[in-house]
Design a protein around this motif. Structure first.
Motif, PDB file in Angstrom:
ATOM      1  N   LEU A 174       0.827  -1.209   0.000  1.00  0.00           N
ATOM      2  CA  LEU A 174       0.000   0.000   0.000  1.00  0.00           C
ATOM      3  C   LEU A 174       0.860   1.257   0.000  1.00  0.00           C
ATOM      4  O   LEU A 174       0.561   2.235  -0.697  1.00  0.00           O
ATOM      5  CB  LEU A 174      -0.939  -0.002   1.209  1.00  0.00           C
ATOM      6  N   GLN A 175       1.946   1.248   0.772  1.00  0.00           N
ATOM      7  CA  GLN A 175       2.833   2.404   0.823  1.00  0.00           C
ATOM      8  C   GLN A 175       3.459   2.686  -0.541  1.00  0.00           C
ATOM      9  O   GLN A 175       3.724   3.844  -0.885  1.00  0.00           O
ATOM     10  CB  GLN A 175       3.933   2.169   1.863  1.00  0.00           C
ATOM     11  N   SER A 176       3.667   1.637  -1.335  1.00  0.00           N
ATOM     12  CA  SER A 176       4.228   1.822  -2.678  1.00  0.00           C
ATOM     13  C   SER A 176       3.318   2.665  -3.554  1.00  0.00           C
ATOM     14  O   SER A 176       3.771   3.313  -4.489  1.00  0.00           O
ATOM     15  CB  SER A 176       4.448   0.452  -3.347  1.00  0.00           C
ATOM     16  N   TYR A 177       2.014   2.634  -3.257  1.00  0.00           N
ATOM     17  CA  TYR A 177       1.043   3.414  -4.014  1.00  0.00           C
ATOM     18  C   TYR A 177       0.587   4.663  -3.260  1.00  0.00           C
ATOM     19  O   TYR A 177      -0.380   5.319  -3.663  1.00  0.00           O
ATOM     20  CB  TYR A 177      -0.184   2.546  -4.341  1.00  0.00           C
ATOM     21  N   GLY A 178       1.272   4.972  -2.160  1.00  0.00           N
ATOM     22  CA  GLY A 178       0.911   6.154  -1.392  1.00  0.00           C
ATOM     23  C   GLY A 178      -0.352   5.988  -0.583  1.00  0.00           C
ATOM     24  O   GLY A 178      -1.029   6.981  -0.269  1.00  0.00           O
ATOM     25  N   LEU A 179      -0.683   4.776  -0.211  1.00  0.00           N
ATOM     26  CA  LEU A 179      -1.905   4.495   0.536  1.00  0.00           C
ATOM     27  C   LEU A 179      -1.575   4.022   1.949  1.00  0.00           C
ATOM     28  O   LEU A 179      -0.580   3.322   2.167  1.00  0.00           O
ATOM     29  CB  LEU A 179      -2.734   3.415  -0.174  1.00  0.00           C
ATOM     30  N   HIS A 180      -2.422   4.375   2.890  1.00  0.00           N
ATOM     31  CA  HIS A 180      -2.261   3.959   4.284  1.00  0.00           C
ATOM     32  C   HIS A 180      -3.641   3.623   4.823  1.00  0.00           C
ATOM     33  O   HIS A 180      -4.519   4.491   4.885  1.00  0.00           O
ATOM     34  CB  HIS A 180      -1.613   5.069   5.114  1.00  0.00           C
ATOM     35  N   LYS A 181      -3.833   2.362   5.204  1.00  0.00           N
ATOM     36  CA  LYS A 181      -5.147   1.902   5.658  1.00  0.00           C
ATOM     37  C   LYS A 181      -4.990   1.020   6.893  1.00  0.00           C
ATOM     38  O   LYS A 181      -3.971   0.336   7.059  1.00  0.00           O
ATOM     39  CB  LYS A 181      -5.831   1.077   4.550  1.00  0.00           C
ATOM     40  N   PRO A 182      -6.011   0.990   7.752  1.00  0.00           N
ATOM     41  CA  PRO A 182      -6.001   0.002   8.835  1.00  0.00           C
ATOM     42  C   PRO A 182      -5.992  -1.404   8.260  1.00  0.00           C
ATOM     43  O   PRO A 182      -6.699  -1.677   7.276  1.00  0.00           O
ATOM     44  CB  PRO A 182      -7.317   0.287   9.583  1.00  0.00           C
ATOM     45  N   LEU A 183      -5.200  -2.279   8.857  1.00  0.00           N
ATOM     46  CA  LEU A 183      -5.050  -3.630   8.336  1.00  0.00           C
ATOM     47  C   LEU A 183      -5.586  -4.655   9.334  1.00  0.00           C
ATOM     48  O   LEU A 183      -5.470  -4.486  10.547  1.00  0.00           O
ATOM     49  CB  LEU A 183      -3.581  -3.934   8.031  1.00  0.00           C
ATOM     50  N   LEU A 184      -6.154  -5.729   8.811  1.00  0.00           N
ATOM     51  CA  LEU A 184      -6.677  -6.821   9.619  1.00  0.00           C
ATOM     52  C   LEU A 184      -6.105  -8.122   9.074  1.00  0.00           C
ATOM     53  O   LEU A 184      -6.308  -8.460   7.906  1.00  0.00           O
ATOM     54  CB  LEU A 184      -8.204  -6.855   9.542  1.00  0.00           C
ATOM     55  N   ALA A 185      -5.356  -8.851   9.902  1.00  0.00           N
ATOM     56  CA  ALA A 185      -4.734 -10.099   9.456  1.00  0.00           C
ATOM     57  C   ALA A 185      -5.791 -11.175   9.260  1.00  0.00           C
ATOM     58  O   ALA A 185      -6.594 -11.456  10.155  1.00  0.00           O
ATOM     59  CB  ALA A 185      -3.694 -10.560  10.468  1.00  0.00           C
ATOM     60  N   LEU A 186      -5.786 -11.797   8.086  1.00  0.00           N
ATOM     61  CA  LEU A 186      -6.699 -12.907   7.792  1.00  0.00           C
ATOM     62  C   LEU A 186      -5.943 -13.866   6.884  1.00  0.00           C
ATOM     63  O   LEU A 186      -5.726 -13.579   5.708  1.00  0.00           O
ATOM     64  CB  LEU A 186      -7.976 -12.395   7.116  1.00  0.00           C
ATOM     65  N   HIS A 187      -5.518 -14.978   7.448  1.00  0.00           N
ATOM     66  CA  HIS A 187      -4.699 -15.939   6.708  1.00  0.00           C
ATOM     67  C   HIS A 187      -5.227 -17.351   6.951  1.00  0.00           C
ATOM     68  O   HIS A 187      -6.261 -17.532   7.624  1.00  0.00           O
ATOM     69  CB  HIS A 187      -3.230 -15.820   7.114  1.00  0.00           C
ATOM     70  N   GLU A 188      -4.537 -18.335   6.413  1.00  0.00           N
ATOM     71  CA  GLU A 188      -5.065 -19.703   6.460  1.00  0.00           C
ATOM     72  C   GLU A 188      -5.221 -20.239   7.874  1.00  0.00           C
ATOM     73  O   GLU A 188      -6.037 -21.140   8.116  1.00  0.00           O
ATOM     74  CB  GLU A 188      -4.162 -20.648   5.654  1.00  0.00           C
ATOM     75  N   HIS A 189      -4.478 -19.691   8.833  1.00  0.00           N
ATOM     76  CA  HIS A 189      -4.525 -20.209  10.193  1.00  0.00           C
ATOM     77  C   HIS A 189      -5.619 -19.572  11.051  1.00  0.00           C
ATOM     78  O   HIS A 189      -5.967 -20.115  12.092  1.00  0.00           O
ATOM     79  CB  HIS A 189      -3.162 -20.024  10.864  1.00  0.00           C
ATOM     80  N   ASN A 190      -6.128 -18.410  10.633  1.00  0.00           N
ATOM     81  CA  ASN A 190      -7.165 -17.755  11.438  1.00  0.00           C
ATOM     82  C   ASN A 190      -8.374 -17.340  10.613  1.00  0.00           C
ATOM     83  O   ASN A 190      -9.173 -16.521  11.044  1.00  0.00           O
ATOM     84  CB  ASN A 190      -6.578 -16.520  12.148  1.00  0.00           C
ATOM     85  N   GLU A 191      -8.503 -17.908   9.403  1.00  0.00           N
ATOM     86  CA  GLU A 191      -9.501 -17.411   8.462  1.00  0.00           C
ATOM     87  C   GLU A 191     -10.927 -17.509   9.006  1.00  0.00           C
ATOM     88  O   GLU A 191     -11.727 -16.577   8.847  1.00  0.00           O
ATOM     89  CB  GLU A 191      -9.401 -18.150   7.124  1.00  0.00           C
ATOM     90  N   ALA A 192     -11.259 -18.615   9.639  1.00  0.00           N
ATOM     91  CA  ALA A 192     -12.634 -18.784  10.129  1.00  0.00           C
ATOM     92  C   ALA A 192     -12.977 -17.729  11.179  1.00  0.00           C
ATOM     93  O   ALA A 192     -14.041 -17.096  11.135  1.00  0.00           O
ATOM     94  CB  ALA A 192     -12.815 -20.187  10.701  1.00  0.00           C
ATOM     95  N   GLU A 193     -12.062 -17.516  12.142  1.00  0.00           N
ATOM     96  CA  GLU A 193     -12.309 -16.532  13.207  1.00  0.00           C
ATOM     97  C   GLU A 193     -12.293 -15.114  12.660  1.00  0.00           C
ATOM     98  O   GLU A 193     -13.175 -14.297  12.963  1.00  0.00           O
ATOM     99  CB  GLU A 193     -11.254 -16.690  14.304  1.00  0.00           C
ATOM    100  N   ALA A 194     -11.287 -14.800  11.841  1.00  0.00           N
ATOM    101  CA  ALA A 194     -11.165 -13.438  11.320  1.00  0.00           C
ATOM    102  C   ALA A 194     -12.314 -13.109  10.367  1.00  0.00           C
ATOM    103  O   ALA A 194     -12.729 -11.947  10.267  1.00  0.00           O
ATOM    104  CB  ALA A 194      -9.825 -13.278  10.603  1.00  0.00           C
ATOM    105  N   ALA A 195     -12.842 -14.114   9.685  1.00  0.00           N
ATOM    106  CA  ALA A 195     -13.966 -13.876   8.778  1.00  0.00           C
ATOM    107  C   ALA A 195     -15.172 -13.331   9.536  1.00  0.00           C
ATOM    108  O   ALA A 195     -15.902 -12.467   9.022  1.00  0.00           O
ATOM    109  CB  ALA A 195     -14.333 -15.165   8.049  1.00  0.00           C
ATOM    110  N   GLN A 196     -15.377 -13.820  10.742  1.00  0.00           N
ATOM    111  CA  GLN A 196     -16.503 -13.325  11.531  1.00  0.00           C
ATOM    112  C   GLN A 196     -16.302 -11.869  11.926  1.00  0.00           C
ATOM    113  O   GLN A 196     -17.259 -11.085  11.987  1.00  0.00           O
ATOM    114  CB  GLN A 196     -16.701 -14.201  12.763  1.00  0.00           C
ATOM    115  N   ALA A 197     -15.057 -11.482  12.185  1.00  0.00           N
ATOM    116  CA  ALA A 197     -14.768 -10.080  12.483  1.00  0.00           C
ATOM    117  C   ALA A 197     -15.058  -9.202  11.273  1.00  0.00           C
ATOM    118  O   ALA A 197     -15.589  -8.092  11.397  1.00  0.00           O
ATOM    119  CB  ALA A 197     -13.310  -9.928  12.919  1.00  0.00           C
ATOM    120  N   VAL A 198     -14.730  -9.716  10.086  1.00  0.00           N
ATOM    121  CA  VAL A 198     -15.029  -8.982   8.853  1.00  0.00           C
ATOM    122  C   VAL A 198     -16.536  -8.841   8.675  1.00  0.00           C
ATOM    123  O   VAL A 198     -17.041  -7.760   8.324  1.00  0.00           O
ATOM    124  CB  VAL A 198     -14.398  -9.693   7.635  1.00  0.00           C
ATOM    125  N   VAL A 199     -17.274  -9.910   8.921  1.00  0.00           N
ATOM    126  CA  VAL A 199     -18.732  -9.870   8.775  1.00  0.00           C
ATOM    127  C   VAL A 199     -19.334  -8.802   9.689  1.00  0.00           C
ATOM    128  O   VAL A 199     -20.216  -8.028   9.271  1.00  0.00           O
ATOM    129  CB  VAL A 199     -19.337 -11.259   9.072  1.00  0.00           C
TER     130      VAL A 199
END
Length: 311
Positions: free
Chosen positions: A69-94
């Motif tokens: 994101l910084q390469s494009y001049g963008l700065h945003k809040p980030l939320l980790a969602l990967h293969e090890h926490n996808e089910a739990e993090a998906a609910q946070a996204v919902v």
């Protein structure tokens, strides 16, 4: 990632607003955003507009995405969602989507949900009655297909992705590929490419196109018989580095007979095809080797279509 864009970032973001800013981007929606697979210049203008608009970017690796994101001049809040926490993090996204946020999801490279995390996230969003919108972009799969070049290919292919890391299961999957006449596209990581190459070598003379480090500085693409892939990798220490996408070319009529034929007969056929018309070469080869004329004729057609010989 290659290519520095810092000097042109303001004009790039302005171009994204001009090209895509008038489009409708509903709130409470998930945006599945494809990112470059190596070259930063491959970002889409609509992807940039969405990334600049969303409230949060969910991502496979927060450090990698922050740099992107910084390469494009963008700065945003980030939320980790990967293969090890996808089910739990998906609910946070919902929950965030239900509150009216726009959220983008990006994997480390390419299209999320395709051999990358994201599929369970989309399923959770759909189960909640919410929308997921695709923002397409660079793809190693279609990039390789576009340059694989096969005269007998009708455009159909099977996407298999990563084969099993377990040797016995991977070998079983390779046998399935061998029995399928369609083109097959595979992905592989550098630390497993040698093992995959040994297994693919059992496909013998079937043509394979390998793409290494596609879109990056040291991109390499080669077409060769599958049996030669291990030697190709060992021809340079750099060749086992980077990410790989491979296309096993489709079988053409006569290819199965050719693979079963005596290799010495095929070498004789190749020599004759280099000097003589096809029918003459086949007739002489049958007389010399004792191989069935019909099988030799089919093999000659297959080899000509594969570029193995020319009249």
């Amino acid at each position: 990632m290659s290519t520095t864009l810092s000097a042109s970032t303001p004009s790039l973001l302005a171009a994204a607003r001009d090209a895509a800013g008038h489009q409708h981007y509903p709130q409470g929606a998930l945006y599945m955003v494809a990112t470059p697979i190596g070259n930063l210049a491959d970002i889409g203008l609509r992807a940039l507009q969405v990334l600049s608009l969303v409230d949060t970017v969910a991502c496979e690796d927060t450090r990698h995405t922050a740099t992107l994101l910084q390469s494009y001049g963008l700065h945003k809040p980030l939320l980790a969602l990967h293969e090890h926490n996808e089910a739990e993090a998906a609910q946070a996204v919902v929950l965030r989507l239900q509150a009216g946020e726009r959220i983008a999801y990006v994997s480390d490279a390419g299209t999320p949900g395709v051999s990358d995390p994201g599929a369970r996230l989309v399923a959770a969003v759909a189960a909640a009655g919410l929308r997921s919108l695709p923002i397409p972009g660079a793809s190693s799969i279609t990039a390789l297909l576009s340059v694989a070049g096969h005269s007998g290919w009708d455009g159909r292919f099977v996407f298999t992705g990563f084969l099993s890391p377990k040797a016995a299961e991977r070998q079983r999957e390779v046998r399935q590929i061998a029995a399928d006449a369609r083109a097959c596209v595979l992905l592989e990581a550098p630390h497993r490419i040698d093992a995959l190459a040994r297994d693919l070598a059992t496909l013998g003379p079937r043509t394979l196109t390998v793409g290494r480090e596609l879109t990056k500085q040291f991109e390499e693409i080669a077409s060769l018989p599958a049996q030669d892939l291990p030697a190709w990798l060992q021809a340079g220490t750099h060749r086992t580095r980077g990410e790989f996408v491979l296309m096993v070319h489709p079988l053409v009529p006569g290819a199965a007979d050719a693979e079963a034929m005596d290799p010495a007969a095929l070498r004789t056929l190749d020599l004759l095809l280099a000097e003589l018309p096809l029918k003459t070469a086949v007739r002489l080869c049958a007389d010399i080797t004792g191989q069935p004329r019909n099988a030799l004729y089919d093999a000659a057609l297959a080899r000509r279509q594969n570029g193995a010989a020319e009249n």
